[in-house]
Motif scaffolding. Structure first.
Motif, PDB file in Angstrom:
ATOM      1  N   CYS A  77       0.735  -1.029  -0.190  1.00  0.00           N
ATOM      2  CA  CYS A  77       0.239  -0.248  -0.259  1.00  0.00           C
ATOM      3  C   CYS A  77       0.979   1.378   0.122  1.00  0.00           C
ATOM      4  N   ILE A  78       0.059   2.002  -0.372  1.00  0.00           N
ATOM      5  CA  ILE A  78       1.139   3.202  -1.111  1.00  0.00           C
ATOM      6  C   ILE A  78       0.659   4.344   0.856  1.00  0.00           C
ATOM      7  N   THR A  79       1.962   4.548   1.609  1.00  0.00           N
ATOM      8  CA  THR A  79       2.281   5.097   2.993  1.00  0.00           C
ATOM      9  C   THR A  79       1.142   6.313   2.761  1.00  0.00           C
ATOM     10  N   GLY A  80       0.272   6.721   3.393  1.00  0.00           N
ATOM     11  CA  GLY A  80      -0.167   8.750   3.334  1.00  0.00           C
ATOM     12  C   GLY A  80       0.277   9.296   4.008  1.00  0.00           C
ATOM     13  N   ASP A  81      -0.094  10.583   4.394  1.00  0.00           N
ATOM     14  CA  ASP A  81       0.765  11.790   5.005  1.00  0.00           C
ATOM     15  C   ASP A  81      -0.152  11.681   6.461  1.00  0.00           C
ATOM     16  N   ILE A  82       0.396  12.798   8.087  1.00  0.00           N
ATOM     17  CA  ILE A  82       0.320  12.849   8.689  1.00  0.00           C
ATOM     18  C   ILE A  82      -0.086  14.548   8.463  1.00  0.00           C
ATOM     19  N   VAL A  83      -1.286  14.556   8.172  1.00  0.00           N
ATOM     20  CA  VAL A  83      -1.415  16.607   8.895  1.00  0.00           C
ATOM     21  C   VAL A  83      -2.075  16.653   9.891  1.00  0.00           C
TER      22      VAL A  83
END
Length: 246
Positions: A77-83
């Motif tokens: 899976c493509i790792t998401g971001d922390i916002v």
């Protein structure tokens, strides 16, 4: 996937499908001897990381600071971001609108007519001397601005918005006859009526009284709503009687 078939009765069969317990629906298993001792075949490990959130000068409320690829990871899976979303706390004295600051200040009637000065402690701790010009009269609900004393502008920290001061004037509750005479001697003359004494005698004299306009409007609105509901009940009752007669 794993398919289970169960006999419920004569000629009745129930078929159920659910993920495999070994691979958890992934279609892949790792032998116990080949599993990583750290992740135990899950392909991910728990890790603690400290993220430094840098809030730059002039950032706005609800502005986002993004750390790309720092969210939870999962295999294939493509790792998401922390916002991080900034939430601006309210200040008891200053109100922010964009790059500008707004401040409420109350003057006495003497200060409004004859001049004022006061010391303002700014958000960064600096002491600002605020004063009127000689002979200047400040009117109620008047605004004045000071350039470059607002918030720093985002990505242009050496430029600042304006500081707006909203002036309120605190009038005295009453004046003595002696004070009225002294005030009339220095203030512009009153705008007296051009009516003659005979015409004034024909006028009906009225009495002014204090009123809380907000409370008055709420009361009138409640009365109007009550009258509307009563009217609806009367019309509804008449309609029901007419239907019964038909």
């Amino acid at each position: 996937m794993k398919v289970s078939i169960r006999q419920l009765g004569p000629g009745m069969i129930q078929q159920m499908q659910h993920p495999c317990n070994d691979c958890k629906g992934s279609g892949e298993t790792i032998n116990d001897k080949d599993r990583c001792p750290q992740c135990k075949g899950e392909k991910v490990v728990q890790e603690k990381k400290v993220l430094d959130v840098v809030v730059e000068k002039g950032m706005q409320n609800s502005q986002k600071i993004t750390f790309p690829g720092e969210a939870d990871e999962a295999p294939d899976c493509i790792t998401g971001d922390i916002v991080f979303v900034l939430q601006q706390k309210e200040h008891p004295k200053f109100k922010r609108k964009g790059d500008d600051l707004f401040l409420e200040h109350t003057l006495s009637l003497t200060e409004a007519l004859c001049g004022f000065q006061f010391v303002l402690t700014h958000l960064d701790g600096r002491q600002l001397l605020i004063k009127s010009n000689a002979g200047e009269v400040v009117k109620p609900d008047q605004f004045k601005a000071i350039n470059d004393e607002g918030m720093p502008m985002y990505q242009r920290p050496f430029m600042r918005g304006k500081l707006y001061i909203h002036f309120n004037v605190d009038f005295p509750d009453s004046l003595t006859p002696e004070q009225c005479k002294a005030m009339e001697a220095i203030l512009p003359p009153r705008n007296r009526s051009q009516l003659t004494d005979m015409e004034l005698d024909e006028c009906e004299e009225t009495t002014l009284h204090d009123v809380n306009i907000e409370e008055e409007m709420r009361r009138k609105q409640a009365q109007a709503q009550e009258a509307y509901e009563e009217d609806e009940d009367m019309h509804g009752g008449a309609q029901r009687v007419q239907c019964a007669q038909q």
